[in-house]
Design an enzyme around this catalytic site. Structure first.
Site, PDB file in Angstrom:
ATOM      1  N   GLU A  74      16.639 -10.727 -35.556  1.00 39.48           N
ATOM      2  CA  GLU A  74      15.956 -11.683 -34.657  1.00 39.48           C
ATOM      3  C   GLU A  74      14.433 -11.566 -34.715  1.00 39.48           C
ATOM      4  O   GLU A  74      13.759 -11.613 -33.690  1.00 39.48           O
ATOM      5  CB  GLU A  74      16.464 -11.466 -33.228  1.00 39.48           C
ATOM      6  CG  GLU A  74      17.962 -11.732 -33.120  1.00 39.48           C
ATOM      7  CD  GLU A  74      18.513 -11.515 -31.727  1.00 39.48           C
ATOM      8  OE1 GLU A  74      19.340 -12.330 -31.313  1.00 39.48           O
ATOM      9  OE2 GLU A  74      18.114 -10.540 -31.077  1.00 39.48           O
TER      10      GLU A  74
HETATM   11  N1  IFG Z   1      21.814  -9.877 -30.356  1.00 39.78           N
HETATM   12  C1  IFG Z   1      20.738  -8.899 -30.407  1.00 39.78           C
HETATM   13  C2  IFG Z   1      20.843  -7.706 -29.470  1.00 39.78           C
HETATM   14  C3  IFG Z   1      21.520  -8.036 -28.149  1.00 39.78           C
HETATM   15  C4  IFG Z   1      22.841  -8.742 -28.435  1.00 39.78           C
HETATM   16  C5  IFG Z   1      23.651  -8.929 -27.157  1.00 39.78           C
HETATM   17  C6  IFG Z   1      21.810  -7.906 -32.372  1.00 39.78           C
HETATM   18  C7  IFG Z   1      21.659  -7.215 -33.696  1.00 39.78           C
HETATM   19  C8  IFG Z   1      22.569 -10.053 -29.114  1.00 39.78           C
HETATM   20  N2  IFG Z   1      20.682  -8.350 -31.787  1.00 39.78           N
HETATM   21  O1  IFG Z   1      22.906  -8.014 -31.863  1.00 39.78           O
HETATM   22  O2  IFG Z   1      19.539  -7.182 -29.212  1.00 39.78           O
HETATM   23  O3  IFG Z   1      20.694  -8.814 -27.327  1.00 39.78           O
HETATM   24  O4  IFG Z   1      24.977  -9.297 -27.448  1.00 39.78           O
END
Ligand code: IFG
Length: 526
Positions: free
Chosen positions: A338
């Site tokens: 992200e």
């Molecule tokens: N995605 C984000 C996390 C967390 C997650 C919650 C990943 C690698 C959603 N990144 O998962 O930081 O916010 O389910």
């Protein structure tokens, strides 16, 4: 399975006969319920089970025997087993270096058992556990616990008998990497809370603990050369409460405890995104030289290290150096997910440098699978958290040698709600009840992966909505045992109808251990 029923029935009848009890239904059931658990009825399912012969009964004269060749680690594992058995059985269970019979732990030379495998032979006069390495003895002890009644987990004296069904289990894991991740950034969890989770993971032969140590909401590990990262960047958490951080002594304590349960700690410093806590701690790390405020919300993708600035790489070098010195394990996880505020060319340039720093300190780099959109170095491990299994760049990287740890978010993310009524957790990857969490195979989830590219599995638990151990346990259990089974057991044993009933039998054990697990309606709990 019929064979087990016949055995149990026979045993029940014999018990009745011996006790001279009337054959009232209740007594028969009680006697039958005390028949030992059939050998294969554990989680994860063993690779090979050969039931047969008489059960072994632990009695007041039973000793735990560790021969000299098995050495100090063998004696420590024997002590761990004794600590489990003594309170509930009330037996002394001395650990002895010699003698015959009883529960014997031995490091044999059988290299076919590999780093973590074991053989457990149970018969009238002894239980003999052999392994090639101490981790195998430790995993055998977890199997032994599960072959005994759930009441063995209680800390006060329980009625016996304490029997282990006769036969032989020969067991080795399918994958080498069987992990669980705990996000200690969104909400901070103390060393004691982490140790509690480690004990629960050990029961299911999990062998990696990935700690998500930094994110937008909190920096959780002391770095001497950049002290404000923890003292300021660790000050708060989601919701604005008091955060916290691990001193180096705290972190060493967690690493030691994990190692004593044969888990390797995998520390993650998420970069270049998910870095608001670091950026808030040092203005110089920001491209505009201005430190943003500490962040206590749950948005993602708004932060980025300043890729063009040299100071970013001094920061990275110091952090990876100090963290590597604290981490006996082979991996440093640099995140990479992200990075929506990092231009793609900057992201690729940053990942090149970050991977070089990890190699400089002798560690193997792990990153979320977005790393495959940059230039993963030889030996890099990408952690897959997608949901569709159709990411071409992941397949391309795997074909070029990148290995994968599988954490599909719509199967292995323990923070996903079970159903629409689950108060804790999120639902961006969908609702994931226990059956859906079990319904996948790591080698086929992503189409077109070369065989051998999957290193293993990991169940991440993100803590945006979790604050206590009870919250952690409610979301992790009962789905974590299923991920552990997918990582350990042969694909041939994978069957929901069979697993569901074995998982149901874990209910009384989890209750005896005080685990706050969710009693999913899809599991026929005893
Ligand atoms: N995605 C984000 C996390 C967390 C997650 C919650 C990943 C690698 C959603 N990144 O998962 O930081 O916010 O389910």
């Amino acid at each position: 399975m019929r064979q087990h029923r016949t055995m149990a029935g026979l045993l029940g009848a014999l018990l009745l006969l011996a006790a001279g009890l009337s054959s009232t239904g209740a007594t028969t059931a009680a006697a039958a319920s005390r028949a030992p658990r059939p050998l294969g009825r554990i989680v994860p399912a063993p690779a090979s089970v050969a039931p047969g012969g008489s059960p072994y009964t632990i009695t007041s004269t039973t000793a735990i025997r560790v021969d000299a060749a098995t050495g100090a680690e063998g004696r420590r594992i024997a002590g761990y087993l004794a600590d489990v058995l003594r309170p509930s059985t009330g037996y002394a269970l001395p650990v002895r270096a010699d003698g015959s019979g009883g529960i014997r732990l031995r490091l044999s030379g059988d290299a076919r058992l590999g780093e973590e495998g074991y053989r457990l032979e149970s018969g009238r006069s002894a239980i003999t556990v052999t392994a090639h390495r101490p981790a195998g003895l430790f995993h055998a002890v977890q199997t032994l616990r599960q072959l005994l009644p759930a009441s063995v987990e209680r800390r006060t004296r329980q009625p016996g008998p304490w029997q282990v069904a006769g036969g032989t289990i020969t067991d080795t894991p399918r994958y080498a990497y069987r992990g669980a991740m705990l996000d200690v950034s969104r909400h901070f969890f103390t060393p004691a809370q982490v140790e509690r989770y480690i004990d629960q993971l050990a029961l299911y032969k999990v062998n990696r603990l990935h700690l998500h140590l930094s994110d937008d909401q909190g920096w959780r590990i002391a770095i001497d050369s950049w002290p404000r990262l923890a003292t300021y960047g660790g000050r708060t958490q989601v919701g604005g409460g008091k955060g916290g951080y691990y001193t180096k002594a705290d972190y060493r304590r967690i690493v030691r405890y994990a190692a004593s349960r044969y888990l390797e700690v995998v520390p993650e410093i998420d970069t270049p995104g998910h870095t608001n806590a670091a950026l808030a701690s040092y203005a110089s790390l920001n491209c505009d030289g201005v430190a943003p405020p500490l962040y206590t919300g749950t948005d993602v993708g708004f932060s980025s290290l300043c890729v063009p600035k040299e100071v970013t790489y001094a920061f990275l070098d110091d952090v990876v150096r100090e963290l590597s010195a604290l981490t006996p394990g082979r991996y440093i996880h640099i995140g990479g997910d992200e990075a929506h505020s990092t231009p793609h060319t900057d992201y690729v340039a940053f990942m090149d440098k970050a991977q070089a720093v990890v190699a400089k300190y002798g560690k193997t780099v792990m990153g979320w699978h977005q790393l495959t959109g940059a230039r993963p170095v030889a030996g890099a491990v990408a952690q897959y958290w997608g949901t569709a299994g159709d990411e071409a760049e992941v397949v391309a990287a795997a074909k070029a040698g990148t290995r994968l740890v599988m954490s599909p978010a719509n199967r292995a993310y323990l923070d996903m709600k079970y159903d629409a009524t689950t108060k804790l957790g999120l639902d961006w990857a969908g609702l994931v009840d226990v059956d859906r969490s079990y319904a996948w195979d790591p080698s086929t989830f992503i189409k077109g992966l070369p065989s051998g590219s999957v290193l293993g599995v990991e169940a991440p638990l993100w803590s945006e909505t979790l604050t206590t151990s009870a919250d952690v346990e409610y979301m992790a259990f009962p789905r974590l045992p299923g991920i552990a089974e997918i990582g350990w057991s042969p694909a041939s044993t994978h069957s929901w109808p069979d697993y569901r009933s074995r998982l149901a039998e874990q209910g009384p054990r989890l209750a005896a251990l005080g685990v706050n697990f969710y009693r999913s309606p899809v599991v026929p709990w005893e």
